[in-house]
Design a protein around this motif. Structure first.
Motif, PDB file in Angstrom:
ATOM      1  N   LYS A 144       0.832  -1.206   0.000  1.00  0.00           N
ATOM      2  CA  LYS A 144       0.000   0.000   0.000  1.00  0.00           C
ATOM      3  C   LYS A 144       0.865   1.253   0.000  1.00  0.00           C
ATOM      4  O   LYS A 144       0.569   2.236  -0.643  1.00  0.00           O
ATOM      5  CB  LYS A 144      -0.919   0.002   1.224  1.00  0.00           C
ATOM      6  CG  LYS A 144      -2.239  -0.667   0.944  1.00  0.00           C
ATOM      7  CD  LYS A 144      -3.198  -0.466   2.083  1.00  0.00           C
ATOM      8  CE  LYS A 144      -4.541  -1.081   1.740  1.00  0.00           C
ATOM      9  NZ  LYS A 144      -5.431  -1.123   2.886  1.00  0.00           N
ATOM     10  N   ARG A 199       0.752   4.227  -2.594  1.00  0.00           N
ATOM     11  CA  ARG A 199       0.500   5.592  -2.151  1.00  0.00           C
ATOM     12  C   ARG A 199       1.610   6.529  -2.632  1.00  0.00           C
ATOM     13  O   ARG A 199       1.375   7.640  -3.069  1.00  0.00           O
ATOM     14  CB  ARG A 199       0.410   5.613  -0.634  1.00  0.00           C
ATOM     15  CG  ARG A 199      -0.392   6.763  -0.149  1.00  0.00           C
ATOM     16  CD  ARG A 199      -0.942   6.531   1.225  1.00  0.00           C
ATOM     17  NE  ARG A 199      -2.332   6.206   1.220  1.00  0.00           N
ATOM     18  CZ  ARG A 199      -2.870   5.177   1.860  1.00  0.00           C
ATOM     19  NH1 ARG A 199      -2.102   4.355   2.531  1.00  0.00           N
ATOM     20  NH2 ARG A 199      -4.160   4.972   1.849  1.00  0.00           N
ATOM     21  N   ARG A 228       1.300   9.699  -4.953  1.00  0.00           N
ATOM     22  CA  ARG A 228       1.829  10.985  -4.510  1.00  0.00           C
ATOM     23  C   ARG A 228       2.776  11.585  -5.544  1.00  0.00           C
ATOM     24  O   ARG A 228       2.673  12.752  -5.901  1.00  0.00           O
ATOM     25  CB  ARG A 228       2.540  10.806  -3.168  1.00  0.00           C
ATOM     26  CG  ARG A 228       3.122  12.100  -2.650  1.00  0.00           C
ATOM     27  CD  ARG A 228       3.316  12.076  -1.176  1.00  0.00           C
ATOM     28  NE  ARG A 228       2.039  12.159  -0.475  1.00  0.00           N
ATOM     29  CZ  ARG A 228       1.938  12.186   0.846  1.00  0.00           C
ATOM     30  NH1 ARG A 228       3.006  12.107   1.596  1.00  0.00           N
ATOM     31  NH2 ARG A 228       0.770  12.289   1.423  1.00  0.00           N
ATOM     32  N   GLY A 246       0.869  12.683  -8.501  1.00  0.00           N
ATOM     33  CA  GLY A 246       0.209  13.948  -8.199  1.00  0.00           C
ATOM     34  C   GLY A 246       1.167  15.109  -8.288  1.00  0.00           C
ATOM     35  O   GLY A 246       0.862  16.158  -8.842  1.00  0.00           O
ATOM     36  N   LYS A 247       2.359  14.897  -7.758  1.00  0.00           N
ATOM     37  CA  LYS A 247       3.387  15.930  -7.819  1.00  0.00           C
ATOM     38  C   LYS A 247       3.660  16.315  -9.269  1.00  0.00           C
ATOM     39  O   LYS A 247       3.762  17.478  -9.616  1.00  0.00           O
ATOM     40  CB  LYS A 247       4.680  15.422  -7.182  1.00  0.00           C
ATOM     41  CG  LYS A 247       4.798  15.740  -5.721  1.00  0.00           C
ATOM     42  CD  LYS A 247       6.064  15.135  -5.158  1.00  0.00           C
ATOM     43  CE  LYS A 247       5.958  14.996  -3.656  1.00  0.00           C
ATOM     44  NZ  LYS A 247       6.992  14.128  -3.110  1.00  0.00           N
ATOM     45  N   ILE A 298       0.749  18.227 -10.762  1.00  0.00           N
ATOM     46  CA  ILE A 298       0.705  19.604 -10.300  1.00  0.00           C
ATOM     47  C   ILE A 298       1.869  20.396 -10.891  1.00  0.00           C
ATOM     48  O   ILE A 298       1.728  21.550 -11.284  1.00  0.00           O
ATOM     49  CB  ILE A 298       0.755  19.645  -8.758  1.00  0.00           C
ATOM     50  CG1 ILE A 298      -0.502  19.033  -8.161  1.00  0.00           C
ATOM     51  CG2 ILE A 298       0.937  21.065  -8.255  1.00  0.00           C
ATOM     52  CD1 ILE A 298      -1.718  19.877  -8.223  1.00  0.00           C
ATOM     53  N   LEU A 322       5.360  23.704  -3.125  1.00  0.00           N
ATOM     54  CA  LEU A 322       5.729  22.390  -3.645  1.00  0.00           C
ATOM     55  C   LEU A 322       7.002  21.871  -2.993  1.00  0.00           C
ATOM     56  O   LEU A 322       7.184  20.683  -2.864  1.00  0.00           O
ATOM     57  CB  LEU A 322       5.939  22.473  -5.157  1.00  0.00           C
ATOM     58  CG  LEU A 322       4.733  22.263  -6.045  1.00  0.00           C
ATOM     59  CD1 LEU A 322       5.158  22.258  -7.497  1.00  0.00           C
ATOM     60  CD2 LEU A 322       4.028  20.963  -5.720  1.00  0.00           C
ATOM     61  N   ILE A 349      -3.695  22.855  -2.125  1.00  0.00           N
ATOM     62  CA  ILE A 349      -3.540  21.790  -3.124  1.00  0.00           C
ATOM     63  C   ILE A 349      -2.061  21.522  -3.377  1.00  0.00           C
ATOM     64  O   ILE A 349      -1.621  20.372  -3.405  1.00  0.00           O
ATOM     65  CB  ILE A 349      -4.259  22.184  -4.428  1.00  0.00           C
ATOM     66  CG1 ILE A 349      -5.769  22.283  -4.186  1.00  0.00           C
ATOM     67  CG2 ILE A 349      -3.969  21.176  -5.522  1.00  0.00           C
ATOM     68  CD1 ILE A 349      -6.525  22.903  -5.322  1.00  0.00           C
ATOM     69  N   PHE A 350      -1.283  22.582  -3.558  1.00  0.00           N
ATOM     70  CA  PHE A 350       0.127  22.407  -3.893  1.00  0.00           C
ATOM     71  C   PHE A 350       0.894  21.782  -2.735  1.00  0.00           C
ATOM     72  O   PHE A 350       1.786  20.975  -2.936  1.00  0.00           O
ATOM     73  CB  PHE A 350       0.750  23.749  -4.279  1.00  0.00           C
ATOM     74  CG  PHE A 350       0.478  24.130  -5.697  1.00  0.00           C
ATOM     75  CD1 PHE A 350      -0.789  24.459  -6.105  1.00  0.00           C
ATOM     76  CD2 PHE A 350       1.489  24.138  -6.628  1.00  0.00           C
ATOM     77  CE1 PHE A 350      -1.059  24.799  -7.405  1.00  0.00           C
ATOM     78  CE2 PHE A 350       1.232  24.472  -7.944  1.00  0.00           C
ATOM     79  CZ  PHE A 350      -0.044  24.804  -8.327  1.00  0.00           C
ATOM     80  N   ARG A 407      -0.041  19.716  -0.569  1.00  0.00           N
ATOM     81  CA  ARG A 407      -0.274  18.280  -0.396  1.00  0.00           C
ATOM     82  C   ARG A 407       0.784  17.447  -1.108  1.00  0.00           C
ATOM     83  O   ARG A 407       1.024  16.309  -0.751  1.00  0.00           O
ATOM     84  CB  ARG A 407      -1.652  17.905  -0.947  1.00  0.00           C
ATOM     85  CG  ARG A 407      -2.762  18.236   0.011  1.00  0.00           C
ATOM     86  CD  ARG A 407      -4.115  18.020  -0.615  1.00  0.00           C
ATOM     87  NE  ARG A 407      -5.114  18.759   0.118  1.00  0.00           N
ATOM     88  CZ  ARG A 407      -5.735  18.290   1.196  1.00  0.00           C
ATOM     89  NH1 ARG A 407      -5.452  17.108   1.654  1.00  0.00           N
ATOM     90  NH2 ARG A 407      -6.634  19.031   1.814  1.00  0.00           N
ATOM     91  N   PHE A 408       1.380  18.023  -2.159  1.00  0.00           N
ATOM     92  CA  PHE A 408       2.384  17.287  -2.914  1.00  0.00           C
ATOM     93  C   PHE A 408       3.792  17.808  -2.643  1.00  0.00           C
ATOM     94  O   PHE A 408       4.679  17.665  -3.463  1.00  0.00           O
ATOM     95  CB  PHE A 408       2.068  17.387  -4.409  1.00  0.00           C
ATOM     96  CG  PHE A 408       0.704  16.882  -4.735  1.00  0.00           C
ATOM     97  CD1 PHE A 408       0.456  15.526  -4.758  1.00  0.00           C
ATOM     98  CD2 PHE A 408      -0.335  17.758  -4.993  1.00  0.00           C
ATOM     99  CE1 PHE A 408      -0.802  15.049  -5.053  1.00  0.00           C
ATOM    100  CE2 PHE A 408      -1.597  17.279  -5.274  1.00  0.00           C
ATOM    101  CZ  PHE A 408      -1.839  15.931  -5.307  1.00  0.00           C
ATOM    102  N   SER A 409       3.961  18.429  -1.490  1.00  0.00           N
ATOM    103  CA  SER A 409       5.246  19.057  -1.238  1.00  0.00           C
ATOM    104  C   SER A 409       6.338  18.004  -1.039  1.00  0.00           C
ATOM    105  O   SER A 409       6.095  16.902  -0.535  1.00  0.00           O
ATOM    106  CB  SER A 409       5.167  19.958  -0.013  1.00  0.00           C
ATOM    107  OG  SER A 409       4.866  19.191   1.112  1.00  0.00           O
TER     108      SER A 409
END
Lengths: 212, 426
Positions: free
Chosen positions: A8, A12, A16, A19-20, A23, B138, B245-246, B248-250
């Motif tokens: 898991k 995860r 993550r 997602g990074k 973004i 980030l 939001i940003f 969370r992915f730091s």
């Protein structure tokens, strides 16, 4: 259990890092997209004197008290009238400099005798509160040489100008920071009416008074 | 006889001028420029210039320095004291010295305006102020909120007491920034207005000069902030949504404990923002059985929510368009034409003076409403996705062995440091 947790964990981690990436891509590409739509020198707010209807709201709408909007006189346009409709109150009994005859509520207009029958009118910017009573007087009965400008030694350059928000004729516009004043005496005649929302003011650009 | 005539000269002049005014309104240059005999030259007006754009790059440099300092203080030095002093500096520099109008929160609107309109190019400094704090989010979490944002700093320094807001109330209220953000983006993209700047509560304090409505709003927030810390950041700030939001992915983030968490539960009450995720002491024992069906259901609900909110916002678009001044004016004029309610607003007066045709006005109104209709579904989709994902996240459960900050909501303020009994010997 431990194995399960481990699995898991990796999933995860994958989510993550994905997602990074998701973004980071727009974040890094956004400046590239915006680079095309960027002006290094920036903008400041200014009043287009030819759109201004002297509604008197500049006096109160500005975030500064007193307003950063001041009246200014375009001397090359001024008629140097003895009966100055921007200086004298309408219905004044005498053409005197007495306070009751003056139109300006703060007495900011200074009248200096030049030669018979001409007078020079200058604005004391410390007293002027940008109420535009004189501007209306001059535009209605005179040459329209008195006009309002946002003085950039006072303006704090809000992101959204509070005057622009309520200006009924959309006269407060963004102008390039290196040409921060739209001087009425320097105006070139526009060949065609400019679009309503034009943000840079082509017709005022790069024209200076001869000899200045 | 002569005397009485002289008395009426001003009135006569005025009457003539009034007639003249009605005849030749557009032509302003009425009187020729006088020929001066005495060699008079008109005075040259000294127009003053603003401080150059170079200064704005200095602001950006200060921003980078302050953000680096905040990251270092929060992540490495773990000094709440240092963050407070940084807040004081930011409040003084970005707040009182720069008077709050070089602002990351407001720059969202510049970005939106520049992205969706070709006739506006945003200042480079505004782009820097938009992007740099997000980049730092980030890298190291919401350090911008911790001690660089002047709006956060003024609330950080006035939050003396800590009153916890019930979870449900907090959950509902923290949805407001999402709505505020999308509306601000929509209004800026359609060139209607800059909503965030208009309702900025503290800029009046920075300038020590504000309309009374702003004073009331700002001081109410500050008074609330004494007890419920950082009310603007939590329940209003639209830039906080992006930071959330940003962050969370730091890559890295502030930790509550400098070493290993002992699960002593001392920090549980340490966070006024309820941003500490509790650890599950014994996951094997007390884990309630959760059905995976629920997760799937909520996962499937995400697109449904996005679609339904898109439809709702599409239908709301004409009503939202009223914030645009041109739409408002067109409606006022139409009301006058159709039901005889006289248009008396200053915009209407200016419109009648400008001689613009009614068709032009209505065409423009339709154009703007069209733009609203184009943009509104997208903000609906964003809201639906945010809401759906946050609800879906409630159904999945991560087993935590440590107490750790919620990366989205943690402001990296460092209030929790002193609650942790684990200290590093340095």
């Amino acid at each position: 259990m431990e194995k399960d947790g481990n699995r898991k964990g990796t999933r995860r981690e994958f989510v993550r890092s994905a997602g990074k990436l998701i973004i980071a891509v727009p974040v890094l590409s956004l400046p590239v997209i915006l680079a095309k739509k960027m002006d290094v020198k920036g903008y400041v707010w200014q009043i287009d004197p030819y759109k201004c209807t002297s509604c008197e709201q500049c006096k109160t709408a500005c975030v500064m008290t007193p307003s950063a909007v001041k009246c200014t006189n375009a001397y090359p346009m001024c008629g140097y009238c003895d009966f100055c409709p921007g200086f004298l109150r309408q219905g004044a009994k005498k053409f005197s400099t007495a306070a009751e005859d003056q139109l300006c509520p703060t007495g900011a207009i200074k009248r200096i005798f030049v030669e018979e029958p001409y007078f020079e009118y200058s604005i004391n910017e410390k007293l002027c509160d940008g109420c535009s009573k004189c501007v209306k007087g001059c535009a209605d009965f005179g040459n329209g040489s008195l006009y309002l400008q946002i003085m950039h030694n006072l303006c704090v350059n809000c992101n959204q100008c509070a005057i622009a928000r309520i200006c009924p004729s959309d006269a407060v516009i963004r102008v390039p920071a290196e040409e921060p004043y739209l001087r009425k005496e320097l105006k070139k005649e526009p060949k065609e009416p400019l679009p309503r929302h034009n943000l840079t003011q082509a017709r005022f650009k790069n024209n200076r008074l001869p000899g200045s | 006889m002569k005397i009485t005539l002289k008395k009426y000269i001003p009135y006569l002049v005025l009457a003539i001028m009034l007639v003249w005014h009605t005849v030749t309104k557009a032509q302003e240059q009425r009187f020729p420029r006088p020929e001066f005999e005495g060699g008079y030259t008109f005075p040259e007006h000294q127009f003053q210039y603003q401080r150059g754009p170079l200064w704005e790059y200095m602001d950006a440099a200060v921003l980078v320095l302050a953000l680096s300092a905040a990251s270092w203080l929060a992540l490495k030095k773990r000094s709440r004291q240092g963050l407070i002093w940084l807040s004081v500096f930011s409040l003084a520099y970005f707040g009182f010295y720069r008077q709050g109008c070089i602002c990351a929160i407001g720059s969202i609107q510049n970005v939106s305006l520049a992205l969706f309109n070709d006739d506006y190019s945003m200042p480079f400094s505004a782009l820097l102020f938009f992007a740099i704090p997000l980049l730092f989010a980030l890298l190291s979490g919401r350090v911008f909120c911790a001690g660089v944002c002047p709006l956060g700093a003024i609330q950080e320094l006035t939050g003396f007491r800590q009153v916890k807001v019930p979870r449900k109330v907090e959950g509902i209220l923290s949805a407001i920034p999402f709505v505020y953000l999308v509306l601000a983006i929509l209004f800026a993209a359609t060139k209607s207005q800059f909503l965030i700047c208009r309702y900025d509560p503290f800029v009046g304090i920075f300038r020590i000069d504000a309309p009374y409505t702003m004073v009331i709003f700002g001081s109410l927030l500050l008074v609330t902030g004494i007890f419920v810390n950082r009310p603007y950041c939590r329940y209003i700030c639209p830039y906080g949504v992006l930071q959330n939001i940003f962050s969370r992915f730091s890559v890295r983030h502030l930790t509550i404990t400098p070493a290993e968490c002992r699960n002593c539960r001392l920090c549980e009450s340490g966070c006024p923002y309820d941003a500490i995720l509790q650890s599950d002491p014994d996951p094997a024992k007390k884990r309630p059985k959760r059905s995976w069906k629920e997760s799937v259901l909520y996962f499937l609900l995400i697109p449904v929510m996005a679609a339904s909110l898109a439809v709702i916002f599409y239908n709301l678009a004409p009503s939202l368009a009223i914030v645009n001044d041109d739409v408002k004016l067109a409606r006022e004029i139409r009301l006058e034409k159709e039901s005889g309610i006289k248009a008396v607003s200053k915009a209407a007066v200016a419109y009648f003076e400008s001689g613009k045709s009614e068709k032009e006005l209505y065409d423009e109104e339709q154009l703007i409403i069209g733009r609203f209709k184009k943009g509104a579904p997208w903000i609906g989709i964003f809201l639906g996705l945010s809401l759906g994902i946050s609800m879906f996240r409630l159904t999945i459960r991560k087993i935590r062995t440590d107490y750790e900050p919620d990366r989205g909501r943690c402001y990296s303020c460092g209030k929790c440091f002193r609650y942790c009994p684990v200290k590093l010997n340095t």
